[in-house]
Design an enzyme around this catalytic site. Structure first.
Site, PDB file in Angstrom:
ATOM      1  N   THR A  38       0.625  -1.292   0.020  1.00 52.17           N
ATOM      2  CA  THR A  38      -0.148  -0.035   0.112  1.00 52.17           C
ATOM      3  C   THR A  38       1.256   1.320  -0.187  1.00 52.17           C
ATOM      4  O   THR A  38       0.322   2.317  -0.083  1.00 52.17           O
ATOM      5  CB  THR A  38      -0.909  -0.461   1.687  1.00 52.17           C
ATOM      6  OG1 THR A  38      -1.636  -0.998   1.441  1.00 52.17           O
ATOM      7  CG2 THR A  38      -1.839   1.077   0.914  1.00 52.17           C
ATOM      8  N   TYR A  52      -7.433   0.647  -4.176  1.00 51.88           N
ATOM      9  CA  TYR A  52      -7.059   1.255  -4.247  1.00 51.88           C
ATOM     10  C   TYR A  52      -6.291  -0.164  -5.167  1.00 51.88           C
ATOM     11  O   TYR A  52      -6.445  -1.485  -5.075  1.00 51.88           O
ATOM     12  CB  TYR A  52      -5.964   1.911  -3.967  1.00 51.88           C
ATOM     13  CG  TYR A  52      -5.029   1.169  -2.585  1.00 51.88           C
ATOM     14  CD1 TYR A  52      -4.191   0.419  -2.019  1.00 51.88           C
ATOM     15  CD2 TYR A  52      -6.515   0.828  -1.433  1.00 51.88           C
ATOM     16  CE1 TYR A  52      -3.659  -0.518  -1.129  1.00 51.88           C
ATOM     17  CE2 TYR A  52      -6.271   0.146  -0.128  1.00 51.88           C
ATOM     18  CZ  TYR A  52      -4.431  -0.193   0.149  1.00 51.88           C
ATOM     19  OH  TYR A  52      -4.095  -1.279   0.086  1.00 51.88           O
ATOM     20  N   THR A 118       1.470  -4.368   4.426  1.00 53.31           N
ATOM     21  CA  THR A 118       1.661  -4.687   5.085  1.00 53.31           C
ATOM     22  C   THR A 118       0.992  -6.451   5.989  1.00 53.31           C
ATOM     23  O   THR A 118       0.916  -6.362   7.142  1.00 53.31           O
ATOM     24  CB  THR A 118       0.309  -3.721   6.469  1.00 53.31           C
ATOM     25  OG1 THR A 118      -0.448  -3.635   6.081  1.00 53.31           O
ATOM     26  CG2 THR A 118       1.017  -2.357   6.099  1.00 53.31           C
ATOM     27  N   ASP A 119       0.657  -6.650   5.335  1.00 53.08           N
ATOM     28  CA  ASP A 119      -0.700  -8.143   5.622  1.00 53.08           C
ATOM     29  C   ASP A 119       0.208  -8.782   6.306  1.00 53.08           C
ATOM     30  O   ASP A 119      -0.037  -9.899   6.910  1.00 53.08           O
ATOM     31  CB  ASP A 119      -1.579  -8.594   3.987  1.00 53.08           C
ATOM     32  CG  ASP A 119      -2.648  -7.650   4.221  1.00 53.08           C
ATOM     33  OD1 ASP A 119      -2.878  -6.767   5.021  1.00 53.08           O
ATOM     34  OD2 ASP A 119      -3.063  -7.891   2.508  1.00 53.08           O
ATOM     35  N   LYS A 191       0.455  -7.579  13.053  1.00 55.12           N
ATOM     36  CA  LYS A 191      -0.792  -6.870  12.194  1.00 55.12           C
ATOM     37  C   LYS A 191      -1.945  -7.124  12.553  1.00 55.12           C
ATOM     38  O   LYS A 191      -2.575  -8.049  12.675  1.00 55.12           O
ATOM     39  CB  LYS A 191      -1.056  -6.880  11.028  1.00 55.12           C
ATOM     40  CG  LYS A 191      -1.849  -5.783   9.816  1.00 55.12           C
ATOM     41  CD  LYS A 191      -1.620  -6.355   8.639  1.00 55.12           C
ATOM     42  CE  LYS A 191      -2.540  -4.288   8.361  1.00 55.12           C
ATOM     43  NZ  LYS A 191      -2.642  -4.742   7.310  1.00 55.12           N
ATOM     44  N   GLU A 310       3.629 -28.721  27.378  1.00 57.66           N
ATOM     45  CA  GLU A 310       1.962 -30.224  27.895  1.00 57.66           C
ATOM     46  C   GLU A 310       3.627 -30.900  28.634  1.00 57.66           C
ATOM     47  O   GLU A 310       4.380 -31.578  28.667  1.00 57.66           O
ATOM     48  CB  GLU A 310       1.886 -30.918  26.909  1.00 57.66           C
ATOM     49  CG  GLU A 310       0.850 -30.955  25.876  1.00 57.66           C
ATOM     50  CD  GLU A 310      -0.015 -31.229  24.635  1.00 57.66           C
ATOM     51  OE1 GLU A 310      -0.856 -31.497  25.176  1.00 57.66           O
ATOM     52  OE2 GLU A 310       0.664 -31.901  24.377  1.00 57.66           O
TER      53      GLU A 310
HETATM   54  N1  ASP Z   1      -2.589  -5.273   0.808  1.00 57.51           N
HETATM   55  C1  ASP Z   1      -1.959  -4.856   1.267  1.00 57.51           C
HETATM   56  C2  ASP Z   1      -0.328  -5.628   1.554  1.00 57.51           C
HETATM   57  O1  ASP Z   1      -0.196  -6.145   2.298  1.00 57.51           O
HETATM   58  C3  ASP Z   1      -2.107  -4.330   2.633  1.00 57.51           C
HETATM   59  C4  ASP Z   1      -0.837  -3.079   3.078  1.00 57.51           C
HETATM   60  O2  ASP Z   1       0.607  -2.475   2.737  1.00 57.51           O
HETATM   61  O3  ASP Z   1      -0.968  -2.652   3.662  1.00 57.51           O
HETATM   62  O4  ASP Z   1       0.725  -5.186   0.363  1.00 57.51           O
END
Ligand code: ASP
Length: 353
Positions: A38, A52, A118-119, A191, A310
């Protein structure tokens, strides 16, 4: 008088050039490796925050959005890939680890910043935390809003990431994530929100520090092994051993365990209930898988807290992930399997990394 001015210009101007050149030469050399996400995303309107295309802005344009970078470091941009990080692959991880190791080994970089979606950012960060063989700073950053949006968070995140990678304080702290003015450790960060700017948190251990007014400040560091202390070496690896995560739930059954074993996995991480609990209906199948040599790791779907080993008198056939999330336990298990298939040796790694 005119002669005096001319003479002083004659001596002052070259002096200024020399000082500028010297300042430029003394700046840290930071490589920014772009992978997409992103932070490099483009939408049709400034108010579009979810509709986007990720990974469309080229690295040169990304760097150009942050003019103060020039005063902090000698920055070189390089594209590794242009993807939405939901499509991250192990082949890219291996390539990325090798490139970072190469930059440090040939003394081309004082620090590396990686721009990333971010994913899966926390997974790439943890993979690098275990495979980069250097104490020099490696910082991942991204953005929750596309580059074209009002109040895009990418430019400041990138600036803070470069500042952190250029800071001597960041050395030896393992791979770092810098976003939203906060510094987190690759091992502990997750995240935790789909859209919020403060999505990255370390629920168990807390953050390492802040970047306030452009100054990275650390308050603590992890005791777990990483980077230069790591025993994992991916230099000559073409792929990673197959390991899958199974997500536990009420009324779960053996279906996916049996399918995974049939498909030839070498390891399974069970994202169990609470303290890594496994329903009886799944446990028998996992015990059989372990008997066939599949390494089974109990993790938790809760999002925080340790899965403790365990204490069955006969010894458990399963290992425990400690405070690693299922997705990070998978990465450690893959790397562990590149070195050994011995259960107690792998459990040791889970206690150390
Ligand atoms: N879908 C995007 C990615 O992980 C989300 C992001 O970058 O925030 O590339």
């Amino acid at each position: 008088m005119k002669l005096l001015i001319l003479l002083s210009l004659f001596f002052l101007v070259p002096g200024l050039f020399v000082t500028r050149k010297a300042a430029a030469a003394s700046r840290p050399r930071i490589f920014v490796l772009a992978t997409g996400g992103t932070i490099a995303g483009r939408a049709d309107t400034p108010s579009a925050l979810t509709a986007y295309q990720a990974g469309t802005l080229r690295i040169e344009s990304l760097l150009a959005t942050v003019p103060p970078l020039r005063d902090i470091a000698n920055v070189t941009g390089e594209t590794i890939c242009d993807i939405d990080s939901k499509d991250m692959t192990e082949e890219i991880w291996l390539r990325l680890a090798r490139r970072v190791n190469e930059l440090f080994a040939e003394e081309s970089a004082d620090g590396v910043v990686i721009t990333h979606g971010t994913d899966t950012l926390e997974e790439t960060a943890y993979f690098l935390n275990l495979t980069v063989k250097s104490d020099r700073p490696v910082v991942l950053t991204g953005a929750m809003r596309p580059a074209t949006s009002l109040s895009a968070d990418g430019p400041l995140n990138l600036l803070d990431a470069v500042r952190t990678a250029a800071s001597p304080d960041a050395a030896g702290k393992g791979v770092l994530i810098v976003m939203n003015g906060e510094i987190n450790a690759a091992r502990d960060v997750a995240k935790t929100n789909t859209l919020a700017l403060d999505a990255f948190q370390s629920p168990d251990m807390g953050l390492l520090g802040y970047v306030n007014d452009g100054i990275p400040t650390f308050y603590r560091q992890t005791r777990r092994y990483h980077t230069a202390q790591s025993e994992f070496d991916v230099t000559r690896l073409a792929s990673l051993p197959p390991v899958k995560i199974l997500y536990g739930h009420a009324a779960d059954d053996a279906l996916f365990v049996e399918a995974a074993v049939r498909a030839g996995v070498r390891g399974l991480v069970y994202a169990g209930l609470g303290n890594g609990s496994i329903p009886q209906s799944v446990e028998t199948a996992l015990t059989e898988a372990a008997a066939r040599g599949v390494i089974v790791v109990r993790a938790s779907r809760t999002g925080s807290g340790a899965v403790v080993p365990e204490r069955s008198p006969a010894g458990s056939p399963f290992l425990s992930a400690g405070t690693l999330s299922p997705q990070k336990a998978r990465i450690l298990l893959q790397l562990a399997l590149t070195r050994t298939a011995n259960r107690s040796e792998i459990q040791r790694m889970f206690l150390e990394y």
